[in-house]
Design an enzyme around this catalytic site. Sequence first.
Site, short mmCIF file in Angstrom:
data_model
loop_
_atom_site.label_atom_id
_atom_site.label_comp_id
_atom_site.label_asym_id
_atom_site.label_seq_id
_atom_site.Cartn_x
_atom_site.Cartn_y
_atom_site.Cartn_z
N CYS A 1 22.39 40.71 -113.92
CA CYS A 1 22.34 40.96 -112.47
C CYS A 1 21.00 41.61 -112.12
CB CYS A 1 23.49 41.88 -112.05
SG CYS A 1 23.49 42.23 -110.28
N CYS B 1 21.95 49.14 -110.19
CA CYS B 1 23.02 50.14 -110.11
C CYS B 1 23.08 50.91 -111.45
CB CYS B 1 24.35 49.46 -109.83
SG CYS B 1 24.24 48.26 -108.48
N CYS C 1 25.90 50.51 -114.07
CA CYS C 1 26.46 49.20 -114.38
C CYS C 1 25.92 48.55 -115.65
CB CYS C 1 26.25 48.26 -113.19
SG CYS C 1 27.12 46.69 -113.45
N CYS D 1 41.57 39.30 -109.40
CA CYS D 1 40.26 39.67 -108.84
C CYS D 1 39.15 39.07 -109.68
CB CYS D 1 40.09 41.18 -108.83
SG CYS D 1 41.46 42.05 -108.08
N CYS E 1 41.26 37.99 -104.90
CA CYS E 1 40.19 38.92 -104.52
C CYS E 1 38.92 38.46 -105.21
CB CYS E 1 40.55 40.34 -104.97
SG CYS E 1 39.28 41.56 -104.56
N CYS F 1 38.55 45.51 -99.83
CA CYS F 1 38.85 46.38 -100.96
C CYS F 1 37.57 47.17 -101.14
CB CYS F 1 39.16 45.55 -102.19
SG CYS F 1 39.26 46.53 -103.71
N ARG G 1 43.75 52.75 -105.42
CA ARG G 1 43.83 52.24 -106.79
C ARG G 1 43.17 53.18 -107.80
NH1 ARG G 1 41.60 47.02 -106.68
NH2 ARG G 1 43.57 46.43 -105.76
#
Length: 340
Positions: A60, A64, A67, A104, A135, A195, A267
């Site tokens: 990616c 972040c 991550c 998801c 999702c 979400c 969650r």
Amino acid sequence: MESVPQDTVTRHDWRLEEIEALFELPFNDLLFQAQTTHRRHFDPNAVQVSTLLSVKTGACPEDCKYCPQSVRYDTGLERESLMDVDEVVRAAERARAAGATRFCMGAAWRSPKRKDLEAMCRMVEAVKALGMETCVTAGMLTAEQAQTLKETGLDYYNHNVDTSPEYYDQVVTTRTYEDRLDTLENVREAGLKTCCGGIVGMGETVRDRARMLQVLANLPEHPGSVPINQLIQVPGTPFHGLDPVDPLDFVRTIAVARIIMPRSYVRLSAGRTEMSDETQALCFMAGANSIFYGDKLLTTGNPDADHDRRLLERLGLRFETVEGETVTPPKPEDAEAARA
Ligand code: SAM
Ligand code: DTB
Ligand code: SF4
């Protein structure tokens, strides 16, 4: 000290001081208020169960700092191209047989390209046809992209604010907080359910946690699901080696989320492998009523399904069905039989 309202309705005008006052309550008072709010809106012994699948892993371009999938950090993660629809459907069938009601699908993109989105749409259609809620989390979306996903039958789009606006530049520099809020607006405007949550344990202050929850609660609509993740410290990411969160502070974050977003599913998300059963029990007590279920999150581990089943059984918690009823989690042999 500020007095804390005892009878909370769905509000979108939370002031930071009010939320900070909740964080400062004696633990028992906070949990009592959270549990009382929870019981007003939900079956206190029902848990919504989602299973995650990384349909496109790693490489990616974003930075972040938490991550493992960012191309900028050497985490030893193997990159994988977009999965075939058939493979995704097989994973969704397994998740459904194990009792998950929502599937998801996560893709490590800054934002989907045209053909990526088309492929995601095929996945959504196929998973939806299994009778599961769907999702997707695939980065930033334009209004048109959100509309396309809605037309395909997608139920939820996950896009987290991650932290407070003030702390955000310590976490991500390749896109802004505004970018995140814009995507959330596009998702809402398309009629998709949101979400949206964040991460605890990235070196933020309690005020940052309060600010993050304030942003979520003061959105035009409370998110349908609010994932509260505890940072999973992955070697190679810049946030590896930070001080771990005090479990009771994590529970407090769940409790405050429950109180200020009384009708949202809160969650208990990433980080459960690091938590004791007792900490998780406190999170449920504090109003968490959703989990990720299955041995893997996207790229990191999650408690074994077996362990989770036993934990929920010990707590007298049952799985919520799509129809809103509750069932005992299917045992692996039953899940096997359902697949045969
Ligand atoms: N690329 C998309 C995006 O950022 O929106 C979707 C996938 S991303 C992995 C989804 C969310 O997972 C992140 O926003 C973050 O809140 C959470 N997450 C990622 N890595 C994590 C970690 N190491 N610990 C806890 N939560 C994490
Ligand atoms: C969310 O808030 N947490 C999930 C889901 N939404 C997509 C992802 C957690 C990822 C943890 C790190 C990993 O497994 O790669
Ligand atoms: Fe990419 Fe999402 Fe990971 Fe950020 S959280 S690096 S956008 S996959």
